[in-house]
Design a protein around this motif. Structure first.
Motif, PDB file in Angstrom:
ATOM      1  N   PHE A  11       0.834  -1.207   0.000  1.00  0.00           N
ATOM      2  CA  PHE A  11       0.000   0.000   0.000  1.00  0.00           C
ATOM      3  C   PHE A  11       0.870   1.258   0.000  1.00  0.00           C
ATOM      4  O   PHE A  11       0.535   2.236  -0.669  1.00  0.00           O
ATOM      5  N   TYR A  15       0.529   4.342  -2.683  1.00  0.00           N
ATOM      6  CA  TYR A  15       0.355   5.761  -2.332  1.00  0.00           C
ATOM      7  C   TYR A  15       1.549   6.606  -2.783  1.00  0.00           C
ATOM      8  O   TYR A  15       1.405   7.811  -2.984  1.00  0.00           O
ATOM      9  N   TRP A  22      -7.111   4.775  -5.832  1.00  0.00           N
ATOM     10  CA  TRP A  22      -8.356   4.218  -6.381  1.00  0.00           C
ATOM     11  C   TRP A  22      -9.261   5.307  -6.963  1.00  0.00           C
ATOM     12  O   TRP A  22     -10.418   5.043  -7.276  1.00  0.00           O
ATOM     13  N   PHE A  24     -10.803   7.724  -5.510  1.00  0.00           N
ATOM     14  CA  PHE A  24     -12.020   7.929  -4.719  1.00  0.00           C
ATOM     15  C   PHE A  24     -12.533   9.363  -4.864  1.00  0.00           C
ATOM     16  O   PHE A  24     -13.724   9.617  -4.757  1.00  0.00           O
ATOM     17  N   HIS A  34     -20.177   5.238  -2.050  1.00  0.00           N
ATOM     18  CA  HIS A  34     -20.081   5.822  -0.707  1.00  0.00           C
ATOM     19  C   HIS A  34     -21.429   6.394  -0.270  1.00  0.00           C
ATOM     20  O   HIS A  34     -21.831   6.256   0.894  1.00  0.00           O
ATOM     21  N   GLY A  53      -9.130   0.950   7.340  1.00  0.00           N
ATOM     22  CA  GLY A  53      -8.856   1.026   5.906  1.00  0.00           C
ATOM     23  C   GLY A  53      -9.502   2.247   5.285  1.00  0.00           C
ATOM     24  O   GLY A  53     -10.180   2.167   4.259  1.00  0.00           O
ATOM     25  N   SER A  55      -8.267   4.873   3.748  1.00  0.00           N
ATOM     26  CA  SER A  55      -7.643   5.472   2.556  1.00  0.00           C
ATOM     27  C   SER A  55      -7.571   7.002   2.702  1.00  0.00           C
ATOM     28  O   SER A  55      -7.144   7.495   3.737  1.00  0.00           O
ATOM     29  N   LEU A  59     -14.902   8.316   2.278  1.00  0.00           N
ATOM     30  CA  LEU A  59     -16.037   7.738   3.004  1.00  0.00           C
ATOM     31  C   LEU A  59     -16.051   8.255   4.445  1.00  0.00           C
ATOM     32  O   LEU A  59     -17.119   8.514   5.017  1.00  0.00           O
ATOM     33  N   ILE A  75      -3.444   1.228   7.262  1.00  0.00           N
ATOM     34  CA  ILE A  75      -2.116   0.619   7.363  1.00  0.00           C
ATOM     35  C   ILE A  75      -1.045   1.523   6.748  1.00  0.00           C
ATOM     36  O   ILE A  75       0.130   1.434   7.105  1.00  0.00           O
ATOM     37  N   ALA A  76      -1.445   2.397   5.817  1.00  0.00           N
ATOM     38  CA  ALA A  76      -0.493   3.226   5.063  1.00  0.00           C
ATOM     39  C   ALA A  76      -0.403   4.624   5.668  1.00  0.00           C
ATOM     40  O   ALA A  76      -1.416   5.312   5.817  1.00  0.00           O
ATOM     41  N   ALA A  79      -1.952   7.453   3.655  1.00  0.00           N
ATOM     42  CA  ALA A  79      -3.416   7.505   3.732  1.00  0.00           C
ATOM     43  C   ALA A  79      -3.845   8.218   5.014  1.00  0.00           C
ATOM     44  O   ALA A  79      -4.785   9.027   5.012  1.00  0.00           O
ATOM     45  N   VAL A 100      -4.982  -3.600  10.866  1.00  0.00           N
ATOM     46  CA  VAL A 100      -5.955  -4.537  11.441  1.00  0.00           C
ATOM     47  C   VAL A 100      -5.805  -5.882  10.738  1.00  0.00           C
ATOM     48  O   VAL A 100      -5.359  -5.923   9.584  1.00  0.00           O
ATOM     49  N   SER A 117     -15.213  -1.498   4.440  1.00  0.00           N
ATOM     50  CA  SER A 117     -15.432  -1.130   3.049  1.00  0.00           C
ATOM     51  C   SER A 117     -14.159  -1.376   2.247  1.00  0.00           C
ATOM     52  O   SER A 117     -13.146  -0.698   2.453  1.00  0.00           O
ATOM     53  N   TYR A 122      -8.175  -8.229   1.367  1.00  0.00           N
ATOM     54  CA  TYR A 122      -6.716  -8.134   1.533  1.00  0.00           C
ATOM     55  C   TYR A 122      -6.206  -9.105   2.601  1.00  0.00           C
ATOM     56  O   TYR A 122      -5.004  -9.231   2.781  1.00  0.00           O
TER      57      TYR A 122
HETATM   58  C1  LIG Z   1      -9.466  -0.018  -1.525  1.00  0.00           C
HETATM   59  S1  LIG Z   1      -9.051   1.077  -0.195  1.00  0.00           S
HETATM   60  C2  LIG Z   1     -10.655   1.307   0.571  1.00  0.00           C
HETATM   61  C3  LIG Z   1     -10.847   2.675   1.171  1.00  0.00           C
HETATM   62  C4  LIG Z   1     -12.193   2.918   1.871  1.00  0.00           C
HETATM   63  N1  LIG Z   1     -12.470   1.933   2.891  1.00  0.00           N
HETATM   64  C5  LIG Z   1     -13.329   2.975   0.883  1.00  0.00           C
HETATM   65  O1  LIG Z   1     -14.048   1.988   0.728  1.00  0.00           O
HETATM   66  O2  LIG Z   1     -13.491   4.001   0.227  1.00  0.00           O
HETATM   67  C6  LIG Z   1      -8.274  -0.029   0.958  1.00  0.00           C
HETATM   68  C7  LIG Z   1      -7.545   0.702   2.069  1.00  0.00           C
HETATM   69  O3  LIG Z   1      -7.317  -0.238   3.114  1.00  0.00           O
HETATM   70  C8  LIG Z   1      -6.006  -0.064   3.622  1.00  0.00           C
HETATM   71  N2  LIG Z   1      -5.624  -1.347   4.235  1.00  0.00           N
HETATM   72  C9  LIG Z   1      -5.340  -2.508   3.611  1.00  0.00           C
HETATM   73  N3  LIG Z   1      -5.047  -3.472   4.502  1.00  0.00           N
HETATM   74  C10 LIG Z   1      -5.174  -2.903   5.717  1.00  0.00           C
HETATM   75  C11 LIG Z   1      -5.022  -3.385   7.038  1.00  0.00           C
HETATM   76  N4  LIG Z   1      -4.648  -4.664   7.272  1.00  0.00           N
HETATM   77  N5  LIG Z   1      -5.218  -2.543   8.080  1.00  0.00           N
HETATM   78  C12 LIG Z   1      -5.598  -1.254   7.847  1.00  0.00           C
HETATM   79  N6  LIG Z   1      -5.750  -0.728   6.615  1.00  0.00           N
HETATM   80  C13 LIG Z   1      -5.548  -1.553   5.569  1.00  0.00           C
HETATM   81  C14 LIG Z   1      -5.184   0.345   2.411  1.00  0.00           C
HETATM   82  O4  LIG Z   1      -4.008   1.033   2.755  1.00  0.00           O
HETATM   83  C15 LIG Z   1      -6.176   1.233   1.656  1.00  0.00           C
HETATM   84  O5  LIG Z   1      -6.032   2.579   2.029  1.00  0.00           O
END
Ligand SMILES: C[S@@+](CC[C@H](N)C(=O)[O-])C[C@H]1O[C@@H](n2cnc3c(N)ncnc32)[C@H](O)[C@@H]1O
Length: 207
Positions: A11, A15, A22, A24, A34, A53, A55, A59, A75-76, A79, A100, A117, A122
């Motif tokens: 991730f 970024y 994505w 968004f 959203h 997550g 991003s 949302l 995680i990033a 973000a 998480v 969401s 992942y």
């Molecule tokens: C596809 S985006 C979805 C963003 C938002 N939830 C939405 O639906 O608009 C996925 C996001 O989840 C984060 N992510 C992926 N794995 C994660 C984890 N294990 N813990 C926290 N964030 C995570 C990524 O860095 C990314 O920003």
């Protein structure tokens, strides 16, 4: 791999290539999804919500309007920076870096809304099991879990969106109260049971 899913580095690199990987902020597809997500929330207001997550916080911004408190994590680091900037004037929103389900809010934290969401695919099997267990532990009785996931296969994903929603629907302790299905994504609303789930009309005394 992190213990439970796609590593942070994947991730971080996304970024680094694009501030909004994505799109968004610009895609009608995402804006509409959203809007549907928050429109499906059964309660007008929530006391305390958790959005892992997040991003860039698109949302998150919509959820912030419906919650007294909102914890958004990603995680990033990039973000987290974007979401903090977007929500800077919203004192009731806290944004943290967190992977998480291995990392999770304080053990005594209880939410009446958890938003999954575009996250579940992942995670590997153990990761998704831990995510669902921790989500169930953190949800207040009667609390809402909303899940939204892309359906078409993606090579980098550990599983498909349908798989995530099937697993959630099979869990003891959740009752599905709304199901929205399109070719592109699934959107499901679950309530933490017991107590027995009530509909929006029942909650307002309409029936
Ligand atoms: C596809 S985006 C979805 C963003 C938002 N939830 C939405 O639906 O608009 C996925 C996001 O989840 C984060 N992510 C992926 N794995 C994660 C984890 N294990 N813990 C926290 N964030 C995570 C990524 O860095 C990314 O920003």
């Amino acid at each position: 791999m992190t213990p439970s899913g796609t590593p942070a580095q994947y991730f971080d690199e996304m970024y680094a290539r694009a501030e909004d990987p994505w799109s968004f902020e610009t895609r009608w597809y995402e804006r509409r999804k959203h809007a549907l997500t928050v429109a499906c929330l059964p309660r007008r207001r929530y006391r305390s919500a958790f959005e892992p997550g997040c991003s860039t916080g698109m949302l998150t911004s919509r959820l912030a309007q419906r919650c007294d408190r909102l914890l958004a994590v990603d995680i990033a680091a990039a973000a987290v920076t974007s979401t903090r900037r977007r929500l800077a004037d919203q004192a009731h929103v806290q944004v943290e870096r967190m992977a998480v389900p291995d990392e999770w809010p304080a053990a005594d934290a209880r939410f009446d809304l958890v938003v999954l969401s575009e996250l579940g695919y992942y995670l590997d099997d153990a990761g998704l099991d831990l995510l669902t267990a921790r989500t169930l532990d953190s949800l207040e009785p009667g609390g809402t879990l909303v899940a939204v996931h892309w359906r078409p296969a993606v090579a980098e994903h550990a599983r498909g969106g349908d798989d995530v929603h099937r697993l959630l629907a099979d869990l003891d302790g959740l009752e599905r109260t709304a199901h929205h299905e399109e070719a592109d994504f699934l959107l499901d609303v679950f309530l933490r049971v017991p107590p027995a789930a009530t509909s929006v009309a029942q909650a307002e005394g309409l029936r």
